[in-house]
Design an enzyme around this catalytic site. Sequence first.
Site, PDB file in Angstrom:
ATOM      1  N   GLY A 246       0.823  -1.077   0.079  1.00 24.88           N
ATOM      2  CA  GLY A 246      -0.308   0.317  -0.217  1.00 24.88           C
ATOM      3  C   GLY A 246       0.961   1.297   0.062  1.00 24.88           C
TER       4      GLY A 246
ATOM      5  CB  THR B 107       4.995   5.320   1.889  1.00 23.89           C
ATOM      6  OG1 THR B 107       5.458   5.350   0.512  1.00 23.89           O
ATOM      7  CG2 THR B 107       6.322   6.665   3.016  1.00 23.89           C
TER       8      THR B 107
ATOM      9  N   GLY C  30       1.836   2.510   5.615  1.00 24.79           N
ATOM     10  CA  GLY C  30       3.008   1.440   6.140  1.00 24.79           C
ATOM     11  C   GLY C  30       3.697   2.193   7.115  1.00 24.79           C
TER      12      GLY C  30
ATOM     13  CD  GLU D  10       6.908  -5.929  -1.888  1.00 26.92           C
ATOM     14  OE1 GLU D  10       7.254  -5.294  -2.428  1.00 26.92           O
ATOM     15  OE2 GLU D  10       7.739  -6.424  -1.031  1.00 26.92           O
TER      16      GLU D  10
ATOM     17  CB  CYS E 130       3.110  -0.047  -6.899  1.00 18.60           C
ATOM     18  SG  CYS E 130       3.505  -1.851  -7.570  1.00 18.60           S
TER      19      CYS E 130
END
Length: 450
Positions: free
Chosen positions: A190, A192, A195, A212, A246
């Site tokens: 997902g 940042t 994250g 990731e 991504c």
Amino acid sequence: MMTQSKVSEFVNKQRQFFQTGKTKNVEFRIETLKRLEQAIEENKDPIIQALKADLHKPGFEAYFEIIGVLTEIKYALKNLKNWTKAQKVATPFHQFLSSAKVYHEPLGVILIIGPWNYPFNLIFTPLVGVIAAGNCAILKPSEIASHTSSVIADIIQKTFDPSFITVIKGGVETSKELLSESFDHIFFTGGTEIGKIVMSAAAQHLTPVTLELGGKSPCIVDDSVHIEYTAKRIVWGKFSNAGQTCTAPDYLLVNQKIKKDLLNSIKEQIQKFYGDDPSTSHSYSRIINQRHFYRLSELLKDGRILVGGDTNLEVLYIAPTVIDQVSWKDKIMQEEIFGPILPVVEYTELSEAIHLVNKQPKPLALYFFSSNKKNQESVLQSTVSGGACINETVMQLTVPGLPFGGVGASGFGRYHGKAGFDTFSYQRGVLNKSFLLDLKWRYPPYAQKK
Ligand code: NAD
């Protein structure tokens, strides 16, 4: 939304199942991977339909998501017996009459949290590694891709005992409840900022995480390229899934000598791929929701539009767009675009392009187009990125032998193929000694001479 106690119940049941030792058996893992493969094969149509409903994803691109998972399963099935073999290591002289081996042990109960852009692939690909390594799993697909989320839940429910593998559907609150539980590993794909939330929740339980994440992946083109092939590969990588990838090239850094030719060819390829009006194309996706539509529409205000620029809120359509004359201070050059807009920046010397890339946070991917071997080496040597392609975009993630993941701000940890098996295992070093001999001098009382 699921209550906290219900979430705890799911986790506890999986913990009990894991403790039976069933998942450690390699034949059981092989059997599970085959069942997963069969379930996916049998559900191709509902998966493709769900991806169409969520993202207007073209059938071919949806199929590409599915094939990615099936390739990973086949690769794991082919290599699993080898991966799980204990590895003998040499022992030092003072440990004679002993053997030393590294065992690959499963971690336990794994939480996988997925995003909405490749909502099927990014739940199931990590799951392949989780199963191969002998773990249980709780899957939390993205609530934003709700149709795919339901199909994932349906497939898993029909195929596996929930005390082994289960899906918990829900949004941010459900995700937070899950994160307050203790897992043996959390695998998150997902943004940042989220994250960071995941990592700090995991820290409360000292749970290892794989993050990731995304970022701005550069695409550099020098003046020694095949213009048409370069344009095709960039347009495909950038505008598949309407740029919501991504690893999509985020921005283009092009040598000023070929800029005009390359941009003309990019324009031509967009027209060839998606027609005069991409809004009528069966090969072009939509933006996932209004929030992202508005965010992307704002970015269209930067620079000068060379191609595209049309939008339609009603059907969440944003045309494949190329923008020139952007500044690094513009919003479009400050944040991950994650949509069908390609800003173009020109450079004169390759060192200048490398310098510009290195000023940004470390990206998930880097793409370099060049026929010049020296330049290829120079770019790879002097930049940092999670993965890279020379003369290609996005395709690095289709090779199961290549570890996939980010570095720095684009995340950490690796999966795909053996890397996935390794991420969801831990290495247990075991020394095994014989009773044949016992050297006295190692024990106290220690003589001065020793
Ligand atoms: P996101 O971070 O918004 O959501 C991902 C998941 O986190 C969802 O399941 C969501 O329910 C959950 N979540 C959201 N907010 C949360 C919170 N506050 N607490 C706990 N959980 C929360 O990401 P997204 O919008 O679904 O995906 C887009 C991002 O993902 C982009 O940045 C993209 O680059 C990145 N991405 C990375 C990869 C990769 O492989 N590195 C792949 C796909 C997407």
